[in-house]
Scaffold this motif. Structure first.
Motif, PDB file in Angstrom:
ATOM      1  N   CYS A   1      29.176  79.007  63.823  1.00 55.04           N
ATOM      2  CA  CYS A   1      28.874  79.040  65.270  1.00 55.04           C
ATOM      3  C   CYS A   1      28.715  80.519  65.791  1.00 55.04           C
ATOM      4  O   CYS A   1      28.864  81.507  64.925  1.00 55.04           O
ATOM      5  CB  CYS A   1      29.878  78.496  66.026  1.00 55.04           C
ATOM      6  SG  CYS A   1      31.511  79.131  65.979  1.00 55.04           S
ATOM      7  N   ARG A   2      28.506  80.825  67.118  1.00 51.02           N
ATOM      8  CA  ARG A   2      28.448  82.179  67.551  1.00 51.02           C
ATOM      9  C   ARG A   2      29.749  82.893  67.243  1.00 51.02           C
ATOM     10  O   ARG A   2      29.670  84.185  67.044  1.00 51.02           O
ATOM     11  CB  ARG A   2      28.304  82.008  69.019  1.00 51.02           C
ATOM     12  CG  ARG A   2      26.991  81.501  69.329  1.00 51.02           C
ATOM     13  CD  ARG A   2      26.713  81.504  70.938  1.00 51.02           C
ATOM     14  NE  ARG A   2      25.667  80.539  71.281  1.00 51.02           N
ATOM     15  CZ  ARG A   2      25.639  79.733  72.090  1.00 51.02           C
ATOM     16  NH1 ARG A   2      26.863  79.534  72.942  1.00 51.02           N
ATOM     17  NH2 ARG A   2      24.659  78.980  72.368  1.00 51.02           N
TER      18      ARG A   2
ATOM     19  N   SER B   1      24.280  75.640  69.221  1.00 50.92           N
ATOM     20  CA  SER B   1      25.523  76.498  69.193  1.00 50.92           C
ATOM     21  C   SER B   1      25.878  76.786  67.753  1.00 50.92           C
ATOM     22  O   SER B   1      27.034  77.567  67.496  1.00 50.92           O
ATOM     23  CB  SER B   1      26.790  75.855  69.827  1.00 50.92           C
ATOM     24  OG  SER B   1      26.894  74.669  69.256  1.00 50.92           O
ATOM     25  N   GLY B   2      25.258  76.247  66.705  1.00 44.66           N
ATOM     26  CA  GLY B   2      25.593  76.663  65.316  1.00 44.66           C
ATOM     27  C   GLY B   2      25.137  75.648  64.443  1.00 44.66           C
ATOM     28  O   GLY B   2      24.273  74.642  64.697  1.00 44.66           O
TER      29      GLY B   2
END
Length: 70
Positions: free
Chosen positions: A34-35, A10-11
């Motif tokens: 992150c996204r 996720s990051g």
């Protein structure tokens, strides 16, 4: 400068400890991506200690292991 981090799907979470040899008080810089985007904060040593204490409290409330770990 010390860099500590862990890549995740996720990051990326990265923590930087800025050298105490630089002029002024030492800072702990925390970067997270992150996204949804990127964020960072520069914390004084007392602020970083407060963040650690708050995270330990949250871990203890959640019943997570490591609430007393360094």
């Amino acid at each position: 400068m010390l860099r500590v981090g862990e890549k995740r799907a996720s990051g990326l979470i990265v923590t930087y400890l800025i050298s105490a040899e630089t002029p002024g008080a030492p800072l702990v810089c925390v970067h997270a991506s992150c996204r949804a985007g990127n964020a960072w904060a520069e914390l004084s040593l007392p602020e970083a200690a407060e963040l650690v204490a708050q995270l330990r409290g949250l871990l203890a409330q959640a019943g997570g292991q490591g609430a007393g770990d360094e």
